[in-house]
Design a protein around this motif. Structure first.
Motif, PDB file in Angstrom:
ATOM      1  N   GLU A 291      36.667  48.718  31.481  1.00  0.00           N
ATOM      2  CA  GLU A 291      37.868  49.040  32.255  1.00  0.00           C
ATOM      3  C   GLU A 291      38.891  49.844  31.468  1.00  0.00           C
ATOM      4  O   GLU A 291      39.940  50.219  31.990  1.00  0.00           O
ATOM      5  CB  GLU A 291      38.514  47.737  32.749  1.00  0.00           C
ATOM      6  N   LYS A 292      38.593  50.115  30.193  1.00  0.00           N
ATOM      7  CA  LYS A 292      39.585  50.752  29.329  1.00  0.00           C
ATOM      8  C   LYS A 292      39.976  52.159  29.782  1.00  0.00           C
ATOM      9  O   LYS A 292      41.144  52.521  29.722  1.00  0.00           O
ATOM     10  CB  LYS A 292      39.104  50.786  27.880  1.00  0.00           C
ATOM     11  N   GLN A 293      39.008  52.948  30.222  1.00  0.00           N
ATOM     12  CA  GLN A 293      39.330  54.329  30.601  1.00  0.00           C
ATOM     13  C   GLN A 293      40.370  54.365  31.724  1.00  0.00           C
ATOM     14  O   GLN A 293      41.362  55.079  31.640  1.00  0.00           O
ATOM     15  CB  GLN A 293      38.072  55.087  31.005  1.00  0.00           C
ATOM     16  N   GLN A 294      40.149  53.574  32.766  1.00  0.00           N
ATOM     17  CA  GLN A 294      41.093  53.542  33.889  1.00  0.00           C
ATOM     18  C   GLN A 294      42.416  52.911  33.467  1.00  0.00           C
ATOM     19  O   GLN A 294      43.488  53.384  33.854  1.00  0.00           O
ATOM     20  CB  GLN A 294      40.486  52.785  35.078  1.00  0.00           C
ATOM     21  N   ALA A 295      42.342  51.866  32.652  1.00  0.00           N
ATOM     22  CA  ALA A 295      43.562  51.199  32.185  1.00  0.00           C
ATOM     23  C   ALA A 295      44.414  52.151  31.343  1.00  0.00           C
ATOM     24  O   ALA A 295      45.646  52.129  31.419  1.00  0.00           O
ATOM     25  CB  ALA A 295      43.202  49.954  31.396  1.00  0.00           C
ATOM     26  N   ARG A 296      43.755  52.990  30.546  1.00  0.00           N
ATOM     27  CA  ARG A 296      44.490  53.946  29.694  1.00  0.00           C
ATOM     28  C   ARG A 296      45.225  54.971  30.559  1.00  0.00           C
ATOM     29  O   ARG A 296      46.382  55.319  30.281  1.00  0.00           O
ATOM     30  CB  ARG A 296      43.528  54.626  28.725  1.00  0.00           C
ATOM     31  N   ILE A 297      44.580  55.460  31.600  1.00  0.00           N
ATOM     32  CA  ILE A 297      45.225  56.409  32.517  1.00  0.00           C
ATOM     33  C   ILE A 297      46.468  55.763  33.125  1.00  0.00           C
ATOM     34  O   ILE A 297      47.549  56.359  33.157  1.00  0.00           O
ATOM     35  CB  ILE A 297      44.241  56.881  33.610  1.00  0.00           C
ATOM     36  N   GLN A 298      46.303  54.538  33.585  1.00  0.00           N
ATOM     37  CA  GLN A 298      47.429  53.803  34.186  1.00  0.00           C
ATOM     38  C   GLN A 298      48.534  53.560  33.150  1.00  0.00           C
ATOM     39  O   GLN A 298      49.713  53.741  33.431  1.00  0.00           O
ATOM     40  CB  GLN A 298      46.925  52.461  34.742  1.00  0.00           C
ATOM     41  N   PHE A 299      48.152  53.159  31.937  1.00  0.00           N
ATOM     42  CA  PHE A 299      49.098  52.854  30.863  1.00  0.00           C
ATOM     43  C   PHE A 299      49.976  54.066  30.540  1.00  0.00           C
ATOM     44  O   PHE A 299      51.193  53.944  30.398  1.00  0.00           O
ATOM     45  CB  PHE A 299      48.316  52.407  29.621  1.00  0.00           C
ATOM     46  N   PHE A 300      49.369  55.243  30.438  1.00  0.00           N
ATOM     47  CA  PHE A 300      50.115  56.444  30.084  1.00  0.00           C
ATOM     48  C   PHE A 300      50.672  57.198  31.287  1.00  0.00           C
ATOM     49  O   PHE A 300      51.172  58.307  31.149  1.00  0.00           O
ATOM     50  CB  PHE A 300      49.273  57.371  29.193  1.00  0.00           C
ATOM     51  N   SER A 301      50.605  56.579  32.466  1.00  0.00           N
ATOM     52  CA  SER A 301      51.222  57.204  33.639  1.00  0.00           C
ATOM     53  C   SER A 301      52.741  57.057  33.562  1.00  0.00           C
ATOM     54  O   SER A 301      53.474  57.717  34.284  1.00  0.00           O
ATOM     55  CB  SER A 301      50.694  56.595  34.932  1.00  0.00           C
ATOM     56  N   LYS A 302      53.217  56.186  32.662  1.00  0.00           N
ATOM     57  CA  LYS A 302      54.658  56.079  32.400  1.00  0.00           C
ATOM     58  C   LYS A 302      54.864  56.099  30.891  1.00  0.00           C
ATOM     59  O   LYS A 302      53.937  55.880  30.115  1.00  0.00           O
ATOM     60  CB  LYS A 302      55.240  54.822  33.035  1.00  0.00           C
ATOM     61  N   GLY A 303      56.078  56.393  30.475  1.00  0.00           N
ATOM     62  CA  GLY A 303      56.388  56.500  29.056  1.00  0.00           C
ATOM     63  C   GLY A 303      56.161  55.189  28.316  1.00  0.00           C
ATOM     64  O   GLY A 303      56.334  54.104  28.871  1.00  0.00           O
ATOM     65  N   GLN A 304      55.771  55.294  27.048  1.00  0.00           N
ATOM     66  CA  GLN A 304      55.529  54.130  26.192  1.00  0.00           C
ATOM     67  C   GLN A 304      56.266  54.335  24.867  1.00  0.00           C
ATOM     68  O   GLN A 304      56.451  55.476  24.436  1.00  0.00           O
ATOM     69  CB  GLN A 304      54.023  53.963  25.917  1.00  0.00           C
ATOM     70  N   PRO A 305      56.655  53.249  24.197  1.00  0.00           N
ATOM     71  CA  PRO A 305      57.297  53.391  22.886  1.00  0.00           C
ATOM     72  C   PRO A 305      56.324  54.016  21.876  1.00  0.00           C
ATOM     73  O   PRO A 305      55.144  53.675  21.851  1.00  0.00           O
ATOM     74  CB  PRO A 305      57.631  51.955  22.484  1.00  0.00           C
ATOM     75  N   CYS A 306      56.828  54.938  21.065  1.00  0.00           N
ATOM     76  CA  CYS A 306      55.992  55.617  20.074  1.00  0.00           C
ATOM     77  C   CYS A 306      56.011  54.850  18.744  1.00  0.00           C
ATOM     78  O   CYS A 306      56.631  53.796  18.622  1.00  0.00           O
ATOM     79  CB  CYS A 306      56.472  57.049  19.877  1.00  0.00           C
TER      80      CYS A 306
END
Length: 136
Positions: A69-84
């Motif tokens: 499920e990682k590929q889809q989860a990664r797309i969802q995760f980076f659909s909004k900004g994340q702390p760098c």
């Protein structure tokens, strides 16, 4: 829209309020901390991963996301900004600077090292400070 935490040809310096003058490895805990995971990834594999790779893997581990499920989860995760990595405990608390090369791959360097000083003095590399732990 895809967001990213990656930097190119940039050095993240330790935070102004970092409490150590010599870098320390994050202490091992029963449940692996964010600092431990980031440290292991960057110390054992310099310039192998991007910031996005490391930040997402931390999220995936914390949330028990299966490999399938990682590929889809990664797309969802980076659909909004994340702390760098400017907010990483490695640069805020443990005394490590983070270099992002021309490909956006990262490695860490202890604040007291010659390499750290070399990055600080290299005018061809952009420098940014890690985020402070405390507000002024």
């Amino acid at each position: 829209m895809k967001h990213t935490t990656n930097y190119i040809n940039t050095f993240i310096e330790v935070a102004e309020d970092c409490p150590v003058s010599h870098a320390e490895a994050p202490p091992e805990k029963k449940i692996k901390t964010l600092a431990e995971f980031q440290y292991e990834q960057m110390i054992k594999n310099p310039y192998r991963y991007t910031s996005d790779d490391i930040i997402f893997e931390c999220y995936a581990l914390k949330n028990d996301i299966p490999e399938s499920e990682k590929q889809q989860a990664r797309i969802q995760f980076f659909s909004k900004g994340q702390p760098c990595l400017r907010s990483s405990p490695l640069s805020k608390r443990y005394g490590f600077g983070t270099h992002h090369n021309e490909e956006g791959k990262v490695a860490v360097f202890p604040v007291e090292s010659k390499e750290y000083q070399k990055f600080l003095n290299d005018s061809s590399i952009k420098k940014v400070k890690a985020m402070r732990s405390k507000k002024i």
